[in-house]
Design a protein around this motif. Structure first.
Motif, PDB file in Angstrom:
ATOM      1  N   GLN A   1       0.859  -1.186  -0.153  1.00  0.00           N
ATOM      2  CA  GLN A   1       0.150   0.050   0.121  1.00  0.00           C
ATOM      3  C   GLN A   1       0.830   1.336  -0.108  1.00  0.00           C
ATOM      4  OE1 GLN A   1      -3.334  -0.298  -0.252  1.00  0.00           O
ATOM      5  NE2 GLN A   1      -3.488   1.942  -0.428  1.00  0.00           N
ATOM      6  N   SER A   2       2.170   1.220   0.706  1.00  0.00           N
ATOM      7  CA  SER A   2       2.846   2.595   0.714  1.00  0.00           C
ATOM      8  C   SER A   2       3.482   2.963  -0.707  1.00  0.00           C
ATOM      9  CB  SER A   2       3.940   2.105   1.889  1.00  0.00           C
ATOM     10  OG  SER A   2       4.644   1.023   1.321  1.00  0.00           O
ATOM     11  N   VAL A   3       3.501   1.668  -1.420  1.00  0.00           N
ATOM     12  CA  VAL A   3       4.293   2.028  -2.764  1.00  0.00           C
ATOM     13  C   VAL A   3       3.017   2.315  -3.858  1.00  0.00           C
ATOM     14  CG1 VAL A   3       5.389   1.087  -4.695  1.00  0.00           C
ATOM     15  CG2 VAL A   3       6.087   0.605  -2.079  1.00  0.00           C
TER      16      VAL A   3
ATOM     17  N   ARG B   1      -0.004   3.834  -3.617  1.00  0.00           N
ATOM     18  CA  ARG B   1      -0.580   5.176  -3.685  1.00  0.00           C
ATOM     19  C   ARG B   1       0.325   6.069  -4.637  1.00  0.00           C
ATOM     20  NH1 ARG B   1      -4.524   7.816  -1.268  1.00  0.00           N
ATOM     21  NH2 ARG B   1      -4.228  10.044  -0.711  1.00  0.00           N
TER      22      ARG B   1
END
Length: 334
Positions: free
Chosen positions: A126-128, A130
């Motif tokens: 998820q951190s990448v 977005r």
């Protein structure tokens, strides 16, 4: 006084007032109730405005280009002549260039869009996910003329000096397919236009791919993982078949976007009125020809009428592509 009292106490009289629409003592008036018909009429007007604009564009193109079609006949669509001096005009070169560059853009953009969508939906944390999603949206918002300037000043010279010469020297001698790789190496041509168009439609197709793949029910994917399927097998055998029709519709929408692109193609295609099978040869599309020649065409001349007829042809092609895509998406939704 007695007459007034009798009237006020008479049940039939009060029922008659209610039947005439008089509000009852305890009823509350809804604010804006009287504006509802006006609101509906405004909405109908907005919907009718879209149809009026569309019909007016079609009528303008058809009526404006009809004299050229009447002058040259149906051969206008397959004639390769385009000479403003002798007033000989044909649409074959532009139709060929439009479809050829559009298909090249799809061949380049489709695998890249699938790869990005697969990474975002199945692999990326998820951190990448977005930041990459925001970058794709920003790339889709870049104006087409910026792509054209970048392609003309940076991409085309790099391709002409570094990429195209070894490709031509190796593949131009291949039997049967060698003619695709013969031609000049000045950087401006069909393949360069296809590359720029691919970069422009990748964000559009990728965004739709991501939404379609994320709509796959989690239960189907978890069931496949439960029987030992790998991530690639789930993507190939579950996600893609589930949204296959909608994915094809997304591809067709991207193709429609590539067909109507103007400024970016005008900068890098070479703008030559000839048909060649070589990927490196210069060419022209309907949109680029209209952009280049319409300002110089005298109003009411055969040249301007031919350009309007080209616009009508492009409208028909785009309408067919978009209609097919909407039909496919609607079939998938059912």
């Amino acid at each position: 006084m007695s007459a007034i009292a009798d009237t006020s106490l008479d049940p039939s009289a009060s029922q008659a007032k209610v039947a005439q629409g008089s509000p009852s003592p305890g009823a509350k008036t809804v604010p804006g109730a009287n504006l509802d018909p006006i609101f509906k009429a405004a909405l109908y007007g907005c919907g009718a405005l879209v149809l009026i604009l569309l019909c007016s564009i079609v009528v303008l193109l058809f009526y404006g280009g009809w004299p050229a079609l009447a002058h040259f006949g149906p051969s206008f669509y397959w004639s390769a002549a385009w000479n403003p001096v002798t007033e000989k005009f044909g649409a074959a070169v532009m139709i060929y260039g439009t479809l050829f560059t559009g298909f090249l853009a799809l061949l380049i953009a489709l695998p890249m869009s699938f790869g990005i969508a697969f990474f975002l939906t199945e692999i990326a944390p998820q951190s990448v996910r977005r930041p990459i999603g925001i970058a794709i949206q920003l790339l889709a918002a870049v104006p087409s003329i910026i792509f054209g300037m970048w392609g003309s000043l940076i991409v085309a010279p790099i391709l002409a000096s570094t990429i195209y010469p070894p490709i031509i020297s190796v593949l131009s001698h291949v039997p049967v397919l060698g003619y695709l790789f013969k031609g000049p190496t000045n950087g401006a041509g069909m393949l360069t236009a296809g590359i720029i168009l691919a970069l422009m439609i990748i964000p559009f197709i990728t965004a739709m791919f991501v939404e379609i793949l994320e709509s796959v029910p989690a239960m189907l994917k978890e069931s496949a993982y439960g029987v030992g399927a790998t991530t690639y097998e789930v993507f190939r055998n579950v996600s893609v078949p589930y949204g296959r029709t909608a994915l094809v519709g997304a591809v067709m929408l991207g193709f429609g976007r590539a067909l109507g692109e103007t400024m970016a193609v005008t900068f890098v295609i070479g703008n030559a009125n000839r048909i060649s099978a070589s990927l490196f040869s210069s060419g022209a599309t309907i949109a680029s020809t209209i952009a280049n020649e319409f300002p110089d065409a005298p109003a009411g001349s055969l040249r301007s009428q031919s350009l309007l007829e080209l616009g009508f042809v492009l409208f028909v092609i785009s309408f067919i592509v978009l209609a097919i895509s909407r039909m496919l998406v609607r079939t998938n939704a059912k």
